[in-house]
Design a protein around this motif. Structure first.
Motif, PDB file in Angstrom:
ATOM      1  N   ALA A   1      47.750  46.096  47.484  1.00 21.16           N
ATOM      2  CA  ALA A   1      46.903  47.044  46.763  1.00 21.16           C
ATOM      3  C   ALA A   1      45.416  46.838  47.011  1.00 21.16           C
ATOM      4  N   TYR A   2      44.995  45.611  47.100  1.00 25.44           N
ATOM      5  CA  TYR A   2      43.555  45.362  47.128  1.00 25.44           C
ATOM      6  C   TYR A   2      42.838  46.004  48.311  1.00 25.44           C
ATOM      7  N   PRO A   3      43.290  45.815  49.528  1.00 27.08           N
ATOM      8  CA  PRO A   3      42.510  46.395  50.631  1.00 27.08           C
ATOM      9  C   PRO A   3      42.803  47.871  50.892  1.00 27.08           C
ATOM     10  N   THR A   4      43.759  48.450  50.171  1.00 23.57           N
ATOM     11  CA  THR A   4      44.081  49.856  50.408  1.00 23.57           C
ATOM     12  C   THR A   4      43.244  50.734  49.505  1.00 23.57           C
ATOM     13  N   ILE A   5      43.689  51.933  49.313  1.00 19.68           N
ATOM     14  CA  ILE A   5      42.933  52.897  48.524  1.00 19.68           C
ATOM     15  C   ILE A   5      42.807  52.512  47.052  1.00 19.68           C
ATOM     16  N   LEU A   6      43.619  51.567  46.594  1.00 16.14           N
ATOM     17  CA  LEU A   6      43.566  51.216  45.180  1.00 16.14           C
ATOM     18  C   LEU A   6      42.274  50.495  44.817  1.00 16.14           C
ATOM     19  N   PHE A   7      41.826  49.618  45.677  1.00 16.51           N
ATOM     20  CA  PHE A   7      40.596  48.877  45.432  1.00 16.51           C
ATOM     21  C   PHE A   7      39.745  48.897  46.693  1.00 16.51           C
ATOM     22  N   PRO A   8      39.060  49.988  46.958  1.00 20.97           N
ATOM     23  CA  PRO A   8      38.225  49.995  48.163  1.00 20.97           C
ATOM     24  C   PRO A   8      37.222  48.846  48.104  1.00 20.97           C
ATOM     25  N   ARG A   9      37.181  48.086  49.161  1.00 15.03           N
ATOM     26  CA  ARG A   9      36.285  46.928  49.196  1.00 15.03           C
ATOM     27  C   ARG A   9      34.835  47.392  49.245  1.00 15.03           C
ATOM     28  N   SER A  10      34.025  46.691  48.509  1.00 12.17           N
ATOM     29  CA  SER A  10      32.585  46.889  48.584  1.00 12.17           C
ATOM     30  C   SER A  10      31.958  45.535  48.317  1.00 12.17           C
ATOM     31  N   ALA A  11      30.752  45.354  48.766  1.00 15.44           N
ATOM     32  CA  ALA A  11      30.080  44.073  48.563  1.00 15.44           C
ATOM     33  C   ALA A  11      29.911  43.792  47.073  1.00 15.44           C
ATOM     34  N   GLU A  12      29.756  44.838  46.281  1.00 20.17           N
ATOM     35  CA  GLU A  12      29.519  44.650  44.851  1.00 20.17           C
ATOM     36  C   GLU A  12      30.784  44.286  44.083  1.00 20.17           C
ATOM     37  N   LYS A  13      31.925  44.772  44.528  1.00 22.55           N
ATOM     38  CA  LYS A  13      33.151  44.566  43.756  1.00 22.55           C
ATOM     39  C   LYS A  13      34.261  43.987  44.610  1.00 22.55           C
ATOM     40  N   GLU A  14      33.927  43.032  45.426  1.00 16.97           N
ATOM     41  CA  GLU A  14      34.942  42.355  46.213  1.00 16.97           C
ATOM     42  C   GLU A  14      35.510  41.218  45.382  1.00 16.97           C
ATOM     43  N   ILE A  15      36.797  41.250  45.173  1.00 13.42           N
ATOM     44  CA  ILE A  15      37.442  40.224  44.353  1.00 13.42           C
ATOM     45  C   ILE A  15      37.602  38.971  45.208  1.00 13.42           C
ATOM     46  N   PRO A  16      37.002  37.860  44.794  1.00 14.91           N
ATOM     47  CA  PRO A  16      37.084  36.639  45.593  1.00 14.91           C
ATOM     48  C   PRO A  16      38.485  36.047  45.579  1.00 14.91           C
ATOM     49  N   ASP A  17      38.739  35.235  46.596  1.00  3.75           N
ATOM     50  CA  ASP A  17      40.068  34.633  46.743  1.00  3.75           C
ATOM     51  C   ASP A  17      40.442  33.708  45.586  1.00  3.75           C
ATOM     52  N   CYS A  18      39.479  33.279  44.807  1.00  7.00           N
ATOM     53  CA  CYS A  18      39.755  32.348  43.705  1.00  7.00           C
ATOM     54  C   CYS A  18      40.181  33.055  42.418  1.00  7.00           C
ATOM     55  N   TRP A  19      40.545  34.326  42.490  1.00  5.43           N
ATOM     56  CA  TRP A  19      40.867  35.081  41.280  1.00  5.43           C
ATOM     57  C   TRP A  19      41.941  34.408  40.437  1.00  5.43           C
ATOM     58  N   GLU A  20      42.880  33.699  41.059  1.00  3.32           N
ATOM     59  CA  GLU A  20      43.941  33.044  40.291  1.00  3.32           C
ATOM     60  C   GLU A  20      43.427  31.871  39.469  1.00  3.32           C
ATOM     61  N   GLN A  21      42.241  31.395  39.744  1.00  4.23           N
ATOM     62  CA  GLN A  21      41.663  30.292  38.977  1.00  4.23           C
ATOM     63  C   GLN A  21      40.915  30.799  37.751  1.00  4.23           C
ATOM     64  N   HIS A  22      40.944  32.084  37.515  1.00  2.00           N
ATOM     65  CA  HIS A  22      40.296  32.705  36.365  1.00  2.00           C
ATOM     66  C   HIS A  22      41.389  33.307  35.477  1.00  2.00           C
ATOM     67  N   PRO A  23      41.801  32.599  34.419  1.00  2.00           N
ATOM     68  CA  PRO A  23      42.901  33.094  33.582  1.00  2.00           C
ATOM     69  C   PRO A  23      42.690  34.513  33.067  1.00  2.00           C
ATOM     70  N   GLY A  24      41.463  34.863  32.742  1.00  2.00           N
ATOM     71  CA  GLY A  24      41.204  36.219  32.259  1.00  2.00           C
ATOM     72  C   GLY A  24      41.454  37.261  33.334  1.00  2.00           C
ATOM     73  N   VAL A  25      41.100  36.948  34.566  1.00  2.00           N
ATOM     74  CA  VAL A  25      41.341  37.871  35.682  1.00  2.00           C
ATOM     75  C   VAL A  25      42.839  38.004  35.914  1.00  2.00           C
ATOM     76  N   VAL A  26      43.562  36.889  35.817  1.00  2.00           N
ATOM     77  CA  VAL A  26      45.018  36.938  35.968  1.00  2.00           C
ATOM     78  C   VAL A  26      45.612  37.857  34.909  1.00  2.00           C
ATOM     79  N   GLU A  27      45.177  37.714  33.661  1.00  2.00           N
ATOM     80  CA  GLU A  27      45.693  38.585  32.587  1.00  2.00           C
ATOM     81  C   GLU A  27      45.357  40.041  32.858  1.00  2.00           C
ATOM     82  N   GLU A  28      44.140  40.302  33.290  1.00  2.00           N
ATOM     83  CA  GLU A  28      43.725  41.673  33.602  1.00  2.00           C
ATOM     84  C   GLU A  28      44.578  42.244  34.737  1.00  2.00           C
ATOM     85  N   LEU A  29      44.805  41.447  35.778  1.00  2.00           N
ATOM     86  CA  LEU A  29      45.614  41.919  36.903  1.00  2.00           C
ATOM     87  C   LEU A  29      47.074  42.126  36.501  1.00  2.00           C
TER      88      LEU A  29
END
Length: 187
Positions: A84-112
């Motif tokens: 999903a991330y690199p496709t049309i669901l989350f177009p990459r941009s410098a401002e909203k690029e989700i870093p590879d460490c997203w799993e180390q952020h419990p809140g991001v995991v819950e949101e995802l």
């Protein structure tokens, strides 16, 4: 109706009522079996922390989830995210690029997990439905806003690697019970 026909008509009515009762007995038996299965499933989690079953989110949250079930759900989430991330669901941009460490952020995991659950609900039905466009319109943008504003992903993106998010004021992590972990995710 003659006097001789009355007993037969009454017998037909009794037979019809009996058939209806049989149908009701069958339905009551099915309901009783479902209730028993639900009660047994509830009893299976009786050794969990108080209230954790009510907060488990049906396996769609890390909080209170069984570590094995969470590990499986996280595997599904990772696979979905890779797609999903690199496709049309989350177009990459410098401002909203989700870093590879997203799993180390419990809140991001819950949101995802919540976003993934909403996606599954929107796309589960085979027929076209409005849930799909609603998912894009209602959930994706606010998700991106929340994870970048609330969970420290901007710092990680700017740093080029993981930065431990600051702890909210007034929380005492040392006093909290140790959370269950699975797949590197704090529950």
């Amino acid at each position: 109706m003659s006097h001789d026909e009355q007993p037969q008509a009454l017998q037909e009515q009794v037979d019809a009522l009996a058939a209806g009762l049989d149908d009701h007995d069958l339905a009551i038996g099915q309901i009783a079996a479902e209730v028993a299965a639900l009660a047994q499933a509830g009893d299976a989690g009786a050794d969990q922390a108080p209230g954790s079953r009510a907060r488990s989110g049906g396996g769609w949250t890390a909080y209170g989830s069984d570590p094995q079930a969470l590990a499986a759900r996280m595997g599904d989430l990772r696979a979905w995210f890779v797609w999903a991330y690199p496709t049309i669901l989350f177009p990459r941009s410098a401002e909203k690029e989700i870093p590879d460490c997203w799993e180390q952020h419990p809140g991001v995991v819950e949101e995802l997990l919540a976003l993934y659950a909403a996606w599954v609900a929107a796309y589960a039905e085979a027929r076209p439905n409005e849930g799909r466009i609603a998912w894009h319109d209602r959930w994706v943008g606010p998700f991106l806003d929340r994870v970048f504003l609330g969970y420290g992903l901007n710092e990680c993106r700017r740093n080029g690697g993981h930065v431990q998010a600051r702890q909210a004021r007034g929380t005492d992590v040392a006093a909290a019970p140790e959370p269950a972990t699975a797949g590197g995710v704090r529950a």
